[in-house]
Write a protein that holds these residues in place. Structure first.
Motif, PDB file in Angstrom:
ATOM      1  N   TYR A 243       0.824  -1.204   0.000  1.00  7.94           N
ATOM      2  CA  TYR A 243       0.000   0.000   0.000  1.00  7.94           C
ATOM      3  C   TYR A 243       0.860   1.257   0.000  1.00  7.94           C
ATOM      4  N   LEU A 244       1.696   1.383   1.054  1.00 11.89           N
ATOM      5  CA  LEU A 244       2.452   2.609   1.221  1.00 11.89           C
ATOM      6  C   LEU A 244       3.642   2.667   0.273  1.00 11.89           C
ATOM      7  N   HIS A 245       4.373   1.561   0.224  1.00  9.59           N
ATOM      8  CA  HIS A 245       5.703   1.633  -0.366  1.00  9.59           C
ATOM      9  C   HIS A 245       5.730   1.159  -1.814  1.00  9.59           C
ATOM     10  N   SER A 246       4.549   1.032  -2.413  1.00 10.49           N
ATOM     11  CA  SER A 246       4.566   0.836  -3.857  1.00 10.49           C
ATOM     12  C   SER A 246       3.433   1.618  -4.510  1.00 10.49           C
ATOM     13  N   ALA A 247       2.207   1.502  -3.955  1.00 10.15           N
ATOM     14  CA  ALA A 247       1.070   2.064  -4.690  1.00 10.15           C
ATOM     15  C   ALA A 247       0.803   3.525  -4.348  1.00 10.15           C
ATOM     16  N   THR A 248       0.944   3.918  -3.089  1.00 13.64           N
ATOM     17  CA  THR A 248       0.465   5.255  -2.743  1.00 13.64           C
ATOM     18  C   THR A 248       1.537   6.195  -2.192  1.00 13.64           C
ATOM     19  N   MET A 249       2.040   5.927  -0.960  1.00 14.70           N
ATOM     20  CA  MET A 249       2.813   6.981  -0.303  1.00 14.70           C
ATOM     21  C   MET A 249       4.025   7.413  -1.109  1.00 14.70           C
ATOM     22  N   VAL A 250       4.759   6.450  -1.652  1.00 12.61           N
ATOM     23  CA  VAL A 250       5.954   6.844  -2.391  1.00 12.61           C
ATOM     24  C   VAL A 250       5.580   7.644  -3.635  1.00 12.61           C
ATOM     25  N   LYS A 251       4.287   7.620  -3.992  1.00 19.29           N
ATOM     26  CA  LYS A 251       3.886   8.441  -5.131  1.00 19.29           C
ATOM     27  C   LYS A 251       3.496   9.849  -4.705  1.00 19.29           C
ATOM     28  N   ALA A 252       3.595  10.124  -3.386  1.00 22.73           N
ATOM     29  CA  ALA A 252       3.262  11.482  -2.933  1.00 22.73           C
ATOM     30  C   ALA A 252       4.224  12.493  -3.540  1.00 22.73           C
ATOM     31  N   GLY A 253       5.499  12.114  -3.634  1.00 18.59           N
ATOM     32  CA  GLY A 253       6.482  13.021  -4.236  1.00 18.59           C
ATOM     33  C   GLY A 253       6.145  13.275  -5.698  1.00 18.59           C
ATOM     34  N   ILE A 254       5.753  12.188  -6.378  1.00 15.16           N
ATOM     35  CA  ILE A 254       5.332  12.300  -7.783  1.00 15.16           C
ATOM     36  C   ILE A 254       4.119  13.221  -7.874  1.00 15.16           C
ATOM     37  N   PHE A 255       3.182  12.989  -6.929  1.00 11.42           N
ATOM     38  CA  PHE A 255       1.975  13.809  -6.935  1.00 11.42           C
ATOM     39  C   PHE A 255       2.332  15.279  -6.830  1.00 11.42           C
ATOM     40  N   LEU A 256       3.257  15.571  -5.904  1.00 10.52           N
ATOM     41  CA  LEU A 256       3.598  16.976  -5.698  1.00 10.52           C
ATOM     42  C   LEU A 256       4.220  17.573  -6.957  1.00 10.52           C
ATOM     43  N   MET A 257       5.104  16.786  -7.584  1.00 14.26           N
ATOM     44  CA  MET A 257       5.716  17.297  -8.824  1.00 14.26           C
ATOM     45  C   MET A 257       4.651  17.522  -9.890  1.00 14.26           C
ATOM     46  N   ALA A 258       3.686  16.603  -9.945  1.00 17.45           N
ATOM     47  CA  ALA A 258       2.627  16.757 -10.935  1.00 17.45           C
ATOM     48  C   ALA A 258       1.737  17.944 -10.596  1.00 17.45           C
ATOM     49  N   ARG A 259       1.447  18.089  -9.278  1.00 19.11           N
ATOM     50  CA  ARG A 259       0.580  19.178  -8.843  1.00 19.11           C
ATOM     51  C   ARG A 259       1.188  20.538  -9.211  1.00 19.11           C
ATOM     52  N   LEU A 260       2.520  20.652  -8.982  1.00 19.47           N
ATOM     53  CA  LEU A 260       3.173  21.936  -9.222  1.00 19.47           C
ATOM     54  C   LEU A 260       3.760  22.026 -10.624  1.00 19.47           C
ATOM     55  N   TRP A 261       3.476  21.029 -11.437  1.00 23.63           N
ATOM     56  CA  TRP A 261       4.027  20.970 -12.793  1.00 23.63           C
ATOM     57  C   TRP A 261       3.754  22.246 -13.588  1.00 23.63           C
ATOM     58  N   PRO A 262       2.519  22.773 -13.544  1.00 25.66           N
ATOM     59  CA  PRO A 262       2.262  23.990 -14.338  1.00 25.66           C
ATOM     60  C   PRO A 262       3.075  25.179 -13.831  1.00 25.66           C
ATOM     61  N   VAL A 263       3.443  25.162 -12.565  1.00 23.85           N
ATOM     62  CA  VAL A 263       4.138  26.310 -11.991  1.00 23.85           C
ATOM     63  C   VAL A 263       5.638  26.178 -12.187  1.00 23.85           C
ATOM     64  N   LEU A 264       6.156  24.991 -11.899  1.00 17.71           N
ATOM     65  CA  LEU A 264       7.611  24.845 -11.805  1.00 17.71           C
ATOM     66  C   LEU A 264       8.260  24.331 -13.076  1.00 17.71           C
ATOM     67  N   SER A 265       7.516  23.583 -13.908  1.00 15.78           N
ATOM     68  CA  SER A 265       8.191  22.908 -15.020  1.00 15.78           C
ATOM     69  C   SER A 265       8.401  23.869 -16.190  1.00 15.78           C
ATOM     70  N   GLY A 266       9.127  23.345 -17.183  1.00 12.58           N
ATOM     71  CA  GLY A 266       9.325  24.126 -18.394  1.00 12.58           C
ATOM     72  C   GLY A 266      10.568  24.979 -18.360  1.00 12.58           C
ATOM     73  N   THR A 267      11.360  24.902 -17.314  1.00 13.35           N
ATOM     74  CA  THR A 267      12.611  25.643 -17.278  1.00 13.35           C
ATOM     75  C   THR A 267      13.765  24.653 -17.424  1.00 13.35           C
ATOM     76  N   PRO A 268      14.947  25.130 -17.846  1.00 19.43           N
ATOM     77  CA  PRO A 268      16.094  24.218 -17.948  1.00 19.43           C
ATOM     78  C   PRO A 268      16.435  23.585 -16.605  1.00 19.43           C
ATOM     79  N   GLU A 269      16.312  24.373 -15.504  1.00 22.99           N
ATOM     80  CA  GLU A 269      16.639  23.802 -14.198  1.00 22.99           C
ATOM     81  C   GLU A 269      15.752  22.602 -13.908  1.00 22.99           C
ATOM     82  N   TRP A 270      14.458  22.801 -14.102  1.00 24.71           N
ATOM     83  CA  TRP A 270      13.514  21.709 -13.873  1.00 24.71           C
ATOM     84  C   TRP A 270      13.906  20.516 -14.729  1.00 24.71           C
ATOM     85  N   PHE A 271      14.106  20.730 -16.011  1.00 24.00           N
ATOM     86  CA  PHE A 271      14.401  19.618 -16.921  1.00 24.00           C
ATOM     87  C   PHE A 271      15.639  18.862 -16.449  1.00 24.00           C
ATOM     88  N   TRP A 272      16.708  19.601 -16.169  1.00 25.77           N
ATOM     89  CA  TRP A 272      17.960  18.912 -15.851  1.00 25.77           C
ATOM     90  C   TRP A 272      17.896  18.193 -14.523  1.00 25.77           C
TER      91      TRP A 272
END
Lengths: 944, 115
Positions: A243-272
């Motif tokens: 539950y935690l360590h494959s399907a959900t909790m470890v994806k919280a970091g992914i979720f956050l990156m996805a959530r803030l994707w419109p704000v933070l992504s699209g720059t060279p820093e983000w890409f690299w």
């Protein structure tokens, strides 16, 4: 159903297993499942609106002035994660019901699980970054509790600690990052932040905020080089790992990156940063996974690898890559949770998870074999399963991305990682389930009951379905999530067959390479064994150990066990800081004239100074010192009377009496003299520190008294409104029971707690070995001849009703004249203590009908109920009301609700003081005091 | 008058600090009692010294002294008693358990505490 309620449901569910702890695993699991199912249904009811592109929001303001609100938003991304969390959560609850051993406490497990579920749901539904942070930390904590669930196992404790340290530290970094982000965007609401992307990316704070947020996301999602905690978290029970360590909790970091994707992504820093971290994680995880011996270890590193893959896709920063990332989240959750559950089944059946010891299980456990095989093939990305589609999408994106110069560099690295991924997936099937049937199992493995296989079977069916009908099964959800991530409507079309594309060719190479790698596994394993194997986890342990040693060295160096050294240093630092502040600051000029010194004041001052001086001089003679302290206290009381503080004087003088009684009782058991221990230079040094402190404090008091207030006092408000709002003339009492009633409420509670703590300390002192020591120390002490002198007994008994009447009077008049609950309570205590002292503990105790604990509880309760009574009138807690009443035969009198509050204060003070004194008396009795009733008035009453 | 009160606060504080720096629990308890006198007087004096104007409303009273420090000190006195009682109890327990009333940690316990 409001998103706030949906997020709250699992937390409510977390309360239930503890209440049902006697009803067994089944009931606890059913109750949790009910809450989870309700939340899931609530979520799905919003699905049509969310799929149509709406954002469902709910908001409860908390401190709007500083942007604190419990605000929730449900959009496509939240819906995708919510369905994963609750849907897989439901299956996990079912699986855990049958997985847990009857000896494992189910209440604890399900409580932690629901706590985690609530926190995770809170992350994905929250619209306020501060709320999100709280939930984020809660997932770290609940993960810690769940990994350490089998707390008797050292590796469980170690794994839990490491997970907490790594994710907790990442969480701290993320707090800083999100606060910076909120600062730049000008709001803590995600809805606002999402619209401020352009401003954020051009801000000079963008890079620091990005790095800090990514540290949080990478630690949580086990990205290289923070990945090492995840394999060690596998010490958790398998349902937790799934539950935690494959399907959900470890994806919280992914979720956050996805959530803030419109704000933070699209720059060279983000890409690299993001692409490189994801790529490295994907490769490291895949290679290490292939050579794991433990089945859960293999799955853990494979999870690391897949998390890296999703991170890399988000790092690309293109819309198509974001779509692929969302699809892979769904695909990975289905096959990986199923594989973990299958591993748990194998572990249960064969009592081992070591791949070297497992072989040919397919013949013994055909059903498990099917489940594991289909899930593994999906993980390997074999058509036509769900995993194939997302892998193809990923390869397609990778082939089009330039990284480190060459156009094909990234593509080939990804193909190599995929090759390893295919190899370990196939190894899971072929090295465990096929081959020679092992006979040396501790128990003969067989397929489990339906309770264990149903959950993974459903997930496997889902992964097949995703492959067969991707658009109908998962496509709509992925599209909604991707639209929410990218901020633009996405209408992707998924299918197994894309025609002959570069991705298909890469896929073919990877599968062929993977098969070859597995065939050559023994050779590869020998190569691997010859290479050095750096283990970041061990480095982490070493770092933690070193930090602990250093901090211990510093702490031990500072405190060598000598109290006077530490206290002296504290006093010296305070004085130095005060002098520094004085020297650098500016004090207002003396504006208040001095009051004239009267003869009586001067006499009091001389007495106080003499008593204090003598006390320091004679402090080794303890009884004398105690008498001198009493004198000092009396003069202080007199000073309060002299300086317009009658209430203080009353309180001080009655507290003085009780304090001296307590100290006398204690002195009965302590040495009567203090020996000389410090050397003369040390005493001189202490004297110097003391004089400096006294001089500084006295000077400060003098300056304050001679200058006017720095800003207008609120005293005027209190004086003006004391009667109007509080209905009392005694402003001090009105402040205590009304204006600052909350403080008083807390204070009497603290007093009660102190008394109960003393009672508890007494319990340990009088019981067991310590009690015996007491008896040995004091049992044979000489007693006074006449312990209860008749005149004292008679006088105290006559005094008792008188003092009680006085106490009632002082209590009743307290609202309008000096007095009140505190003083009355102390007076009653003194009257009662006199009975104990004059007539003996046994006699007094035999006549007591209410336990003193009860009195404390009653007091706090009375004060609380009075305060809550204001709610009935629709007013805030502790708002008082008052009125005037006339009874026949009496004058008109006033009754205020504050009286009830003051009654609570009174009861609590009596209970607390008496419980303290009674505890001390119990020690005396344990030490050998007996009831001496020879000279008592009624000897029969003395015996108990 | 202000000078008398300020010097009394100073003298009480000095005596209290000296006693608190002793090595036996009883002296420390006495020192804390003295320190609470000093601090209570200090808190009280932040309301400035006024004679003959107790904060009890009555007709014809020209002025009242500041009631707020008094309310603070009143609760501080009671809490101070609670604290004294707890400390006394701990001192008693330590004496019975350990056989003497020293407050310093024995050198064998100092350092390396914990794991």
């Amino acid at each position: 159903m409001s998103p706030a309620l949906i997020a709250a449901l699992p937390f409510l569910g977390a309360l239930v297993p503890g209440l049902l702890v006697r009803s067994g695993r089944g009931v606890a699991a059913c109750a949790c499942a009910l809450f989870t199912l309700t939340a899931l249904i609530g979520l799905c009811l919003h699905a049509p609106a969310v799929l149509a592109g709406e954002v469902v929001a709910a908001r409860i303001d908390w401190l709007p002035q500083i942007g604190l609100a419990a605000s929730f938003r449900l959009d496509g991304l939240g819906l995708l994660f919510g369905i994963l969390i609750l849907g897989i959560g439901l299956l996990i609850i079912l699986y855990a019901r049958f997985y847990l051993d009857p000896r494992d406490p189910p209440g604890r497990f399900f409580t932690y699980l629901m706590l985690f579920q609530g926190a995770m749901l809170g992350i994905v539904l929250s619209d306020n970054v501060l709320l999100l942070l709280v939930m984020w930390e809660l997932t770290s904590l609940s993960s810690f509790l769940l990994i350490g669930y089998w707390r008797h196992q050292p590796e469980a404790r170690q794994g839990a600690r490491m997970a907490l340290v790594v994710t907790g530290m990442g969480g701290l970094a993320m707090i800083a990052g999100l606060l910076l982000l909120g600062q730049v965007a000008g709001s803590n609401e995600l809805s606002d932040i999402l619209l401020a992307g352009e401003a954020v990316r051009t801000s000079p704070l963008y890079v620091p905020a990005l790095v800090l947020i990514l540290v949080g996301a990478f630690t949580k999602s086990a990205q290289f080089p923070f990945h090492f905690w995840l394999p060690r978290a596998m010490a958790a029970p398998t349902p937790v790992s799934a539950y935690l360590h494959s399907a959900t909790m470890v994806k919280a970091g992914i979720f956050l990156m996805a959530r803030l994707w419109p704000v933070l992504s699209g720059t060279p820093e983000w890409f690299w940063i993001v692409t490189t971290a994801g790529l490295a994680t994907m490769c490291v995880g895949a290679v290490v996974a292939l050579f794991q011996d433990d089945l859960k270890g293999l799955l853990a590193y494979s999870t690391v690898s897949h998390l890296g893959l999703i991170t890399m896709l988000l790092g690309f920063g293109t819309q198509a890559a974001a779509v692929a990332a969302m699809f892979h989240i769904v695909a990975h959750a289905t096959f990986k949770a199923a594989l973990f559950m299958a591993t748990g089944i194998v572990d249960h059946a064969a009592h081992t998870r070591s791949i070297r010891r497992l072989s040919g299980l397919g013949a013994l456990m055909p059903l498990t074999f099917v489940i594991a095989a289909v899930a593994s093939l999906s993980m390997a990305g074999i058509p036509p399963l769900g995993g194939f589609i997302s892998k193809e999408l990923m390869l397609e994106q990778a082939a089009h991305t330039r990284w480190l110069g060459g156009p094909d560099v990234l593509g080939w690295i990804v193909v190599a990682a995929t090759m390893f991924s295919v190899a370990y997936s196939l190894r899971y099937v072929f090295h465990v389930f096929t081959g020679r049937v092992e006979t040396g199992y501790p128990a003969r493995p067989h397929d489990p009951g339906m309770g264990l296989w149903l959950a993974p079977a459903l997930l496997v069916a889902l992964t097949v379905l995703i492959g067969a009908a991707p658009d109908a099964s998962a496509g709509w959800l992925v599209a909604a999530a991707a639209s929410a991530v990218t901020g633009a409507a996405q209408h992707p079309h998924f299918s197994v067959w894309h025609g002959v594309t570069p991705a298909l060719a890469m896929s073919g190479v990877a599968v062929a390479g993977g098969v070859a790698l597995l065939l050559l596994w023994r050779v590869a394993d020998r190569v691997r064994a010859a290479l050095p194997a750096p283990d970041a986890g061990r480095w982490h342990e070493a770092a933690v150990w070193t930090a602990t040693r250093w901090s211990r060295g510093i702490a031990d160096g500072l405190t060598n066990g000598s109290m006077s050294r530490g206290l002296g240093a504290i006093v010296a630092v305070i004085v130095a800081a005060g002098i520094a502040a004085w020297a650098t600051g500016a004090a207002p000029a003396f504006s208040r004239p001095m009051l004239p010194v009267t003869a009586i004041a001067l006499i009091g001052w001389v007495m106080l100074v003499t008593a204090t001086g003598c006390m320091v001089f004679y402090h080794r003679s303890r009884l004398l010192a105690l008498v001198l302290v009493g004198i000092a206290g009396l003069i202080v009381s007199a000073a309060f009377v002299y300086l317009s503080a009658p209430d203080l004087a009353l309180t001080q003088i009655s507290v003085e009496v009780v304090t001296v009684v307590v100290l006398l009782l204690a002195l009965n058991f302590l040495p009567k003299v203090t020996p000389v221990e410090s050397t003369a230079p040390r005493r001189a040094l202490h004297g110097l520190v003391a004089v400096a402190a006294g001089g500084a404090f006295g000077a400060l008091a003098y300056v304050i008294m001679r200058t006017g207030p720095a800003f207008p006092s609120i005293a005027d408000y209190m004086v003006r409104n004391s009667y109007k709002l509080g209905g009392g003339n005694n402003v001090v009492n009105v402040i205590l029971v009304d204006f600052r009633g909350y403080d008083t409420f807390g204070e009497i509670t603290v007093l009660g707690i102190a008394a109960v703590a003393i009672f508890a300390l007494t319990q340990t002192l009088v019981g067991g070995a310590t009690g015996q020591k007491l008896r040995d120390l004091f049992g044979d002490r000489a007693r006074a001849g006449d312990r209860h002198p008749l005149p004292l007994v008679v006088v105290t008994r006559i005094l008792l009703p008188l003092v009680l009447v006085v106490a009632v009077y002082i209590f009743l008049r307290g609202h309008n004249a000096p007095g009140g609950g505190f003083v009355a309570g102390l007076l009653v205590s003194i009257a009662l203590v006199m009975q104990y002292m004059a007539s003996g503990f046994g006699w007094a105790e035999g006549r007591r009908s209410i336990p003193y604990h009860g009195l404390i509880g009653l007091g706090v309760l009375a004060a609380g109920i009075t305060g809550a009574g204001a709610w009935l009138a629709g007013r805030p807690f502790l708002t008082s009301a008052y009125g005037y009443f006339k009874l026949p035969g009496l004058e008109e009198f006033e009754l205020a609700t504050a009286m009830g509050f003051d009654l609570g204060v009174f009861l609590c003070v009596v209970g607390a003081v008496m419980l303290m004194l009674q505890s001390l008396s119990r020690i005396a009795r344990r030490a050998g005091e007996t009831d001496d009733t020879s000279s008592n008035l009624d000897p029969a009453g003395g015996r108990r | 008058m202000e000078l008398l009160v300020a010097s009394a606060i100073g003298i009480l504080t000095a005596a209290a600090v000296y006693l608190i720096l002793r090595r036996r629990s009883f002296a420390v308890v006495l020192g804390m009692t003295m320190l609470s006198y000093a601090i209570n007087l200090f808190l009280f004096s932040t309301g400035r010294l006024v004679r003959g104007a107790p904060p009890v409303l009555s007709d014809g009273a020209p002025a009242y002294t500041d009631p707020l420090p008094q309310a603070l000190v009143l609760t501080a006195i009671v809490i101070g008693f609670g604290m004294t009682a707890v400390v006394v109890m701990m001192a008693l327990g330590a004496f019975v358990e350990g056989g003497d009333d020293r407050i310093d940690m024995p050198s064998r316990d100092a350092g390396g505490a914990g794991e």
